[in-house]
Design a protein around this motif. Structure first.
Motif, PDB file in Angstrom:
ATOM      1  N   GLU A 170       0.807  -1.222   0.000  1.00  0.00           N
ATOM      2  CA  GLU A 170       0.000   0.000   0.000  1.00  0.00           C
ATOM      3  C   GLU A 170       0.844   1.279   0.000  1.00  0.00           C
ATOM      4  O   GLU A 170       0.510   2.242  -0.694  1.00  0.00           O
ATOM      5  CB  GLU A 170      -0.947  -0.001   1.202  1.00  0.00           C
ATOM      6  N   LYS A 176      -4.208  -0.436  -3.603  1.00  0.00           N
ATOM      7  CA  LYS A 176      -5.209  -0.372  -2.526  1.00  0.00           C
ATOM      8  C   LYS A 176      -5.854  -1.746  -2.331  1.00  0.00           C
ATOM      9  O   LYS A 176      -6.503  -2.276  -3.229  1.00  0.00           O
ATOM     10  CB  LYS A 176      -6.280   0.673  -2.874  1.00  0.00           C
ATOM     11  N   GLY A 178      -8.551  -4.255  -1.141  1.00  0.00           N
ATOM     12  CA  GLY A 178      -9.993  -4.078  -1.013  1.00  0.00           C
ATOM     13  C   GLY A 178     -10.685  -5.035  -0.072  1.00  0.00           C
ATOM     14  O   GLY A 178     -11.241  -4.635   0.947  1.00  0.00           O
ATOM     15  N   HIS A 179     -10.668  -6.327  -0.397  1.00  0.00           N
ATOM     16  CA  HIS A 179     -11.419  -7.298   0.400  1.00  0.00           C
ATOM     17  C   HIS A 179     -10.767  -8.670   0.303  1.00  0.00           C
ATOM     18  O   HIS A 179      -9.800  -8.861  -0.453  1.00  0.00           O
ATOM     19  CB  HIS A 179     -12.871  -7.364  -0.078  1.00  0.00           C
ATOM     20  N   LEU A 214      -7.449  -6.649  -4.617  1.00  0.00           N
ATOM     21  CA  LEU A 214      -7.353  -5.195  -4.639  1.00  0.00           C
ATOM     22  C   LEU A 214      -8.746  -4.592  -4.792  1.00  0.00           C
ATOM     23  O   LEU A 214      -9.719  -5.306  -5.052  1.00  0.00           O
ATOM     24  CB  LEU A 214      -6.453  -4.739  -5.783  1.00  0.00           C
ATOM     25  N   GLU A 215      -8.836  -3.291  -4.637  1.00  0.00           N
ATOM     26  CA  GLU A 215     -10.137  -2.612  -4.738  1.00  0.00           C
ATOM     27  C   GLU A 215     -10.814  -2.835  -6.083  1.00  0.00           C
ATOM     28  O   GLU A 215     -12.040  -2.868  -6.169  1.00  0.00           O
ATOM     29  CB  GLU A 215      -9.979  -1.110  -4.485  1.00  0.00           C
ATOM     30  N   ASP A 216     -10.009  -2.995  -7.134  1.00  0.00           N
ATOM     31  CA  ASP A 216     -10.597  -3.182  -8.473  1.00  0.00           C
ATOM     32  C   ASP A 216     -10.916  -4.645  -8.768  1.00  0.00           C
ATOM     33  O   ASP A 216     -11.322  -4.981  -9.882  1.00  0.00           O
ATOM     34  CB  ASP A 216      -9.669  -2.612  -9.554  1.00  0.00           C
TER      35      ASP A 216
END
Length: 241
Positions: A170, A176, A178-179, A214-216
């Protein structure tokens, strides 16, 4: 203090008394408790009653037995909330423990089919394979194997792995997180797991598998971990929909 006139069972009162001594710090991890005979004579109750209290405390993880030696206060378990996505390093620091890792191996290997599928990359594409022991206050907690795409996480080194992998991802790579999707199941330690975690072969462990994204939605890592069941517990808060 045991109250024999109380409607509460005497074994339960003894359990609660010992729990309070542990939680207050009067009894410390590793302390040896009096024998069943000594407790029975001190409180003037039956050894069977003492044994029932001791068995319950062993089952609940407050005490442990060593054959031929006696009964001892167990180390407190570390709790991890499954509903939050944090690294091992972040978890331990949040609990006032000193996290560290013992790196067993760090290499780039061609991704086998299963790992390629987990990371959604081509088979035989380069991946990091990181094997390490995770420790808290120098006590082994988990044996961990991490797989991550070398084309995604560039510049990873042994030195960076020995700190916080998430922090590097990060803060240095500006990716980033994400989950994640994680599963937990009960198992018993293999000879290798027992050796690395300082427990006997066949001891209970918790097996975790985690896919982090990642976030995407890009798969970041696939992790397989073996946690000591005597030192680690996982909690989750469930909300009715």
């Amino acid at each position: 203090m045991i109250d024999k006139s109380s409607p509460l069972p005497i074994y339960y009162q003894l359990e609660e008394q010992i729990k309070k001594q542990i939680e207050s710090g009067e009894l410390q991890p590793g302390d040896m408790l009096p024998s069943e005979r000594e407790y029975a004579e001190l409180i003037n109750i039956s050894r069977m009653t003492v044994r029932q209290a001791m068995n319950n405390l062993v089952d609940d993880g407050y005490l442990y037995r060593q054959k031929g030696r006696g009964t001892f206060v167990a180390e407190k378990k570390v709790e991890q909330e499954l509903g939050s996505l944090t690294s091992f390093t972040e978890d331990m620091k949040a609990r006032g423990l000193v996290p560290s890792s013992k790196l067993l191996s760090f290499e780039i290997v061609p991704a086998p089919e299963k790992i390629a599928n987990q990371l959604q990359i081509k088979e035989y594409a380069p991946v990091y394979e990181i094997k390490r022991i995770r420790l808290a206050d120098q006590v082994p907690m988990a044996l961990e194997i991490v797989y991550a795409s070398a084309n995604l996480i560039k510049g990873l080194t042994e030195e960076k792995v020995n700190h916080s992998l998430y922090q590097y991802i990060e803060e240095q790579l500006h990716l980033k997180i994400g989950h994640a999707a994680q599963s937990v199941e009960a198992s018993i330690a293999s000879e290798t797991e027992g050796e690395h975690l300082n427990i006997r072969k066949g001891s209970p462990i918790l097996l975790l598998q985690r896919n982090t994204y990642l976030e995407d939605g890009t798969p970041l890592e696939f992790v397989k971990s073996s946690y000591r069941a005597d030192r680690y517990t996982f909690t989750i808060h469930i909300k009715r929909q």
